[in-house]
Design a protein around this motif. Structure first.
Motif, PDB file in Angstrom:
ATOM      1  N   ILE A 156       0.857  -1.175   0.000  1.00 52.08           N
ATOM      2  CA  ILE A 156       0.000   0.000   0.000  1.00 52.08           C
ATOM      3  C   ILE A 156       0.897   1.230   0.000  1.00 52.08           C
ATOM      4  O   ILE A 156       1.730   1.406   0.881  1.00 52.08           O
ATOM      5  N   THR A 157       0.726   2.077  -0.993  1.00 51.15           N
ATOM      6  CA  THR A 157       1.600   3.222  -1.184  1.00 51.15           C
ATOM      7  C   THR A 157       1.020   4.498  -0.582  1.00 51.15           C
ATOM      8  O   THR A 157      -0.155   4.547  -0.183  1.00 51.15           O
ATOM      9  N   ALA A 158       1.846   5.553  -0.566  1.00 54.23           N
ATOM     10  CA  ALA A 158       1.384   6.862  -0.093  1.00 54.23           C
ATOM     11  C   ALA A 158       0.249   7.380  -0.979  1.00 54.23           C
ATOM     12  O   ALA A 158      -0.665   8.065  -0.502  1.00 54.23           O
ATOM     13  N   TYR A 159       0.315   7.060  -2.255  1.00 53.84           N
ATOM     14  CA  TYR A 159      -0.746   7.447  -3.192  1.00 53.84           C
ATOM     15  C   TYR A 159      -2.073   6.797  -2.791  1.00 53.84           C
ATOM     16  O   TYR A 159      -3.130   7.451  -2.780  1.00 53.84           O
ATOM     17  N   ASP A 160      -2.017   5.519  -2.425  1.00 51.80           N
ATOM     18  CA  ASP A 160      -3.227   4.814  -1.993  1.00 51.80           C
ATOM     19  C   ASP A 160      -3.805   5.444  -0.729  1.00 51.80           C
ATOM     20  O   ASP A 160      -5.024   5.625  -0.613  1.00 51.80           O
ATOM     21  N   ILE A 161      -2.915   5.769   0.205  1.00 56.84           N
ATOM     22  CA  ILE A 161      -3.364   6.391   1.455  1.00 56.84           C
ATOM     23  C   ILE A 161      -4.043   7.720   1.173  1.00 56.84           C
ATOM     24  O   ILE A 161      -5.072   8.058   1.765  1.00 56.84           O
ATOM     25  N   PHE A 162      -3.481   8.484   0.238  1.00 61.16           N
ATOM     26  CA  PHE A 162      -4.064   9.772  -0.134  1.00 61.16           C
ATOM     27  C   PHE A 162      -5.482   9.575  -0.687  1.00 61.16           C
ATOM     28  O   PHE A 162      -6.416  10.305  -0.320  1.00 61.16           O
ATOM     29  N   LEU A 163      -5.645   8.592  -1.562  1.00 63.60           N
ATOM     30  CA  LEU A 163      -6.962   8.322  -2.130  1.00 63.60           C
ATOM     31  C   LEU A 163      -7.978   7.964  -1.043  1.00 63.60           C
ATOM     32  O   LEU A 163      -9.109   8.465  -1.046  1.00 63.60           O
ATOM     33  N   ILE A 164      -7.559   7.121  -0.120  1.00 64.24           N
ATOM     34  CA  ILE A 164      -8.476   6.691   0.945  1.00 64.24           C
ATOM     35  C   ILE A 164      -8.809   7.852   1.867  1.00 64.24           C
ATOM     36  O   ILE A 164      -9.951   8.007   2.319  1.00 64.24           O
ATOM     37  N   GLU A 165      -7.824   8.704   2.150  1.00 64.19           N
ATOM     38  CA  GLU A 165      -8.083   9.875   2.992  1.00 64.19           C
ATOM     39  C   GLU A 165      -9.079  10.812   2.318  1.00 64.19           C
ATOM     40  O   GLU A 165      -9.945  11.392   2.982  1.00 64.19           O
ATOM     41  N   GLU A 194     -10.382   5.915 -10.401  1.00 65.35           N
ATOM     42  CA  GLU A 194     -11.416   4.873 -10.367  1.00 65.35           C
ATOM     43  C   GLU A 194     -10.805   3.479 -10.377  1.00 65.35           C
ATOM     44  O   GLU A 194     -11.203   2.597  -9.605  1.00 65.35           O
ATOM     45  N   LYS A 195      -9.802   3.286 -11.222  1.00 68.96           N
ATOM     46  CA  LYS A 195      -9.154   1.983 -11.341  1.00 68.96           C
ATOM     47  C   LYS A 195      -8.447   1.581 -10.053  1.00 68.96           C
ATOM     48  O   LYS A 195      -8.560   0.438  -9.594  1.00 68.96           O
ATOM     49  N   ARG A 196      -7.720   2.528  -9.451  1.00 73.88           N
ATOM     50  CA  ARG A 196      -6.979   2.203  -8.228  1.00 73.88           C
ATOM     51  C   ARG A 196      -7.921   1.956  -7.049  1.00 73.88           C
ATOM     52  O   ARG A 196      -7.684   1.047  -6.238  1.00 73.88           O
ATOM     53  N   LEU A 197      -8.977   2.751  -6.943  1.00 72.25           N
ATOM     54  CA  LEU A 197      -9.930   2.546  -5.855  1.00 72.25           C
ATOM     55  C   LEU A 197     -10.649   1.206  -6.017  1.00 72.25           C
ATOM     56  O   LEU A 197     -10.920   0.521  -5.020  1.00 72.25           O
ATOM     57  N   LYS A 198     -10.935   0.830  -7.246  1.00 72.97           N
ATOM     58  CA  LYS A 198     -11.552  -0.479  -7.500  1.00 72.97           C
ATOM     59  C   LYS A 198     -10.604  -1.591  -7.049  1.00 72.97           C
ATOM     60  O   LYS A 198     -11.023  -2.564  -6.399  1.00 72.97           O
ATOM     61  N   PHE A 199      -9.319  -1.427  -7.366  1.00 73.64           N
ATOM     62  CA  PHE A 199      -8.325  -2.417  -6.958  1.00 73.64           C
ATOM     63  C   PHE A 199      -8.249  -2.505  -5.432  1.00 73.64           C
ATOM     64  O   PHE A 199      -8.203  -3.600  -4.861  1.00 73.64           O
ATOM     65  N   LEU A 200      -8.237  -1.350  -4.754  1.00 75.49           N
ATOM     66  CA  LEU A 200      -8.132  -1.336  -3.291  1.00 75.49           C
ATOM     67  C   LEU A 200      -9.351  -1.984  -2.642  1.00 75.49           C
ATOM     68  O   LEU A 200      -9.221  -2.729  -1.661  1.00 75.49           O
ATOM     69  N   LYS A 201     -10.520  -1.720  -3.189  1.00 71.85           N
ATOM     70  CA  LYS A 201     -11.723  -2.348  -2.644  1.00 71.85           C
ATOM     71  C   LYS A 201     -11.662  -3.866  -2.786  1.00 71.85           C
ATOM     72  O   LYS A 201     -12.026  -4.602  -1.862  1.00 71.85           O
ATOM     73  N   GLU A 202     -11.171  -4.323  -3.928  1.00 72.95           N
ATOM     74  CA  GLU A 202     -11.050  -5.764  -4.145  1.00 72.95           C
ATOM     75  C   GLU A 202      -9.977  -6.365  -3.236  1.00 72.95           C
ATOM     76  O   GLU A 202     -10.143  -7.459  -2.696  1.00 72.95           O
ATOM     77  N   HIS A 203      -8.871  -5.633  -3.084  1.00 72.02           N
ATOM     78  CA  HIS A 203      -7.764  -6.134  -2.249  1.00 72.02           C
ATOM     79  C   HIS A 203      -8.192  -6.297  -0.797  1.00 72.02           C
ATOM     80  O   HIS A 203      -7.846  -7.290  -0.140  1.00 72.02           O
ATOM     81  N   PHE A 204      -8.956  -5.315  -0.290  1.00 69.68           N
ATOM     82  CA  PHE A 204      -9.398  -5.369   1.105  1.00 69.68           C
ATOM     83  C   PHE A 204     -10.762  -6.055   1.255  1.00 69.68           C
ATOM     84  O   PHE A 204     -11.282  -6.145   2.362  1.00 69.68           O
ATOM     85  N   ASN A 205     -11.325  -6.510   0.121  1.00 66.89           N
ATOM     86  CA  ASN A 205     -12.634  -7.155   0.136  1.00 66.89           C
ATOM     87  C   ASN A 205     -13.692  -6.221   0.723  1.00 66.89           C
ATOM     88  O   ASN A 205     -14.565  -6.644   1.495  1.00 66.89           O
ATOM     89  N   ALA A 206     -13.594  -4.951   0.342  1.00 67.76           N
ATOM     90  CA  ALA A 206     -14.545  -3.942   0.815  1.00 67.76           C
ATOM     91  C   ALA A 206     -15.724  -3.863  -0.136  1.00 67.76           C
ATOM     92  O   ALA A 206     -15.567  -3.943  -1.359  1.00 67.76           O
ATOM     93  N   THR A 207     -16.917  -3.701   0.419  1.00 66.97           N
ATOM     94  CA  THR A 207     -18.123  -3.704  -0.410  1.00 66.97           C
ATOM     95  C   THR A 207     -18.405  -2.346  -1.054  1.00 66.97           C
ATOM     96  O   THR A 207     -19.067  -2.277  -2.091  1.00 66.97           O
ATOM     97  N   ASN A 208     -17.917  -1.268  -0.452  1.00 64.67           N
ATOM     98  CA  ASN A 208     -18.151   0.079  -0.983  1.00 64.67           C
ATOM     99  C   ASN A 208     -17.088   1.023  -0.422  1.00 64.67           C
ATOM    100  O   ASN A 208     -16.285   0.628   0.440  1.00 64.67           O
ATOM    101  N   PRO A 209     -17.048   2.288  -0.888  1.00 64.23           N
ATOM    102  CA  PRO A 209     -16.021   3.224  -0.407  1.00 64.23           C
ATOM    103  C   PRO A 209     -16.031   3.414   1.112  1.00 64.23           C
ATOM    104  O   PRO A 209     -14.969   3.489   1.737  1.00 64.23           O
ATOM    105  N   ALA A 210     -17.220   3.500   1.702  1.00 62.78           N
ATOM    106  CA  ALA A 210     -17.298   3.688   3.155  1.00 62.78           C
ATOM    107  C   ALA A 210     -16.690   2.497   3.894  1.00 62.78           C
ATOM    108  O   ALA A 210     -16.009   2.666   4.920  1.00 62.78           O
ATOM    109  N   HIS A 211     -16.940   1.309   3.367  1.00 62.30           N
ATOM    110  CA  HIS A 211     -16.374   0.100   3.965  1.00 62.30           C
ATOM    111  C   HIS A 211     -14.853   0.101   3.836  1.00 62.30           C
ATOM    112  O   HIS A 211     -14.129  -0.281   4.770  1.00 62.30           O
ATOM    113  N   LEU A 212     -14.335   0.555   2.691  1.00 62.71           N
ATOM    114  CA  LEU A 212     -12.886   0.654   2.488  1.00 62.71           C
ATOM    115  C   LEU A 212     -12.260   1.612   3.488  1.00 62.71           C
ATOM    116  O   LEU A 212     -11.214   1.318   4.076  1.00 62.71           O
ATOM    117  N   VAL A 213     -12.911   2.758   3.709  1.00 60.09           N
ATOM    118  CA  VAL A 213     -12.407   3.732   4.688  1.00 60.09           C
ATOM    119  C   VAL A 213     -12.413   3.132   6.085  1.00 60.09           C
ATOM    120  O   VAL A 213     -11.438   3.258   6.829  1.00 60.09           O
TER     121      VAL A 213
END
Length: 222
Positions: A156-165, A194-213
């Motif tokens: 998980i990169t700093a870029y990913d953290i920025f997106l989630i924040e 969109e592509k990276r957030l989709k990947f992160l949701k799949e990686h963490f098995n999150a059902t939606n953005p709120a769940h990913l956060v």
């Protein structure tokens, strides 16, 4: 064995324990500071006087008091130290157990050891120091060994953290894209976000953005 060691730790009782372990393994000169600014100054001064330190042992958390500091955390100190002293060996001694923090310290700042302040912390620190003094191998406490990414693991990169924040602030993908462009970060297109957030949701098995956060907060990523 290391001849000259600097300890950056703001708790006297922990410093006493660390110094005791260092003395047991024959470290000749041990110095101690309670502030990150002072630690960097001591390292630079020793280098200028042709009497450099062999090892820095640093905590990550430093309590703030009336003394205003430019560097207020151990990870910020390590970043500065690694930039100024690329060959200096660095050991972290901390209660912090967040995977992202530990991965960043090893991968970006090239620390040599990470010892958790657990029940066996001081004994582990002694073993870690002996290992990194004798070889180029790294040491991490067994309890935290799973936090080091393997070759097949996803980092998980700093870029990913920025997106989630940004998600945690309620920003939509288009707004995140604009914010990335304003800050000069890339990739910044809506499709890339969109592509990276989709990947992160799949990686963490999150059902939606709120769940990913929520999951990211539980893991200590944000």
């Amino acid at each position: 064995m290391f001849k000259k060691v600097l300890i950056a730790e703001d708790k006297d009782f922990i410093n006493f324990g660390v110094r005791s372990e260092l003395e047991k393994i024959g470290v000749a000169e041990i110095q101690y500071v309670q502030y990150c600014d002072e630690a960097l100054l001591k390292l630079k001064s020793a280098q200028l006087n042709n009497a450099p330190f062999d090892l820095l042992i640093s905590d990550l958390s430093f309590d703030q008091d009336h003394n205003t500091q430019k560097i207020t955390s151990g990870d910020a100190l390590i970043k500065e130290v690694r930039s100024a002293f690329p060959e200096l060996k660095i050991a972290v001694f901390s209660v912090e157990d967040k995977a992202y923090t530990i991965q960043t310290l090893f991968n970006e700042y090239k620390i040599n050891a990470y010892v958790w302040k657990g029940r066996e912390g001081l004994r582990e620190l002694k073993r870690a120091i002996q290992l990194i003094e004798q070889s180029n191998r790294i040491y991490i406490s067994p309890e935290l060994s799973g936090h080091i990414a393997t070759d097949n693991a996803v980092e998980i990169t700093a870029y990913d953290i920025f997106l989630i924040e940004c998600l945690s602030q309620g920003l939509l993908q288009g707004q995140i894209s604009e914010k990335l462009k304003e800050l000069g970060k890339s990739p910044s297109s809506v499709s890339a976000v969109e592509k990276r957030l989709k990947f992160l949701k799949e990686h963490f098995n999150a059902t939606n953005p709120a769940h990913l956060v929520a999951m990211s907060k539980d893991l200590g990523l944000i």
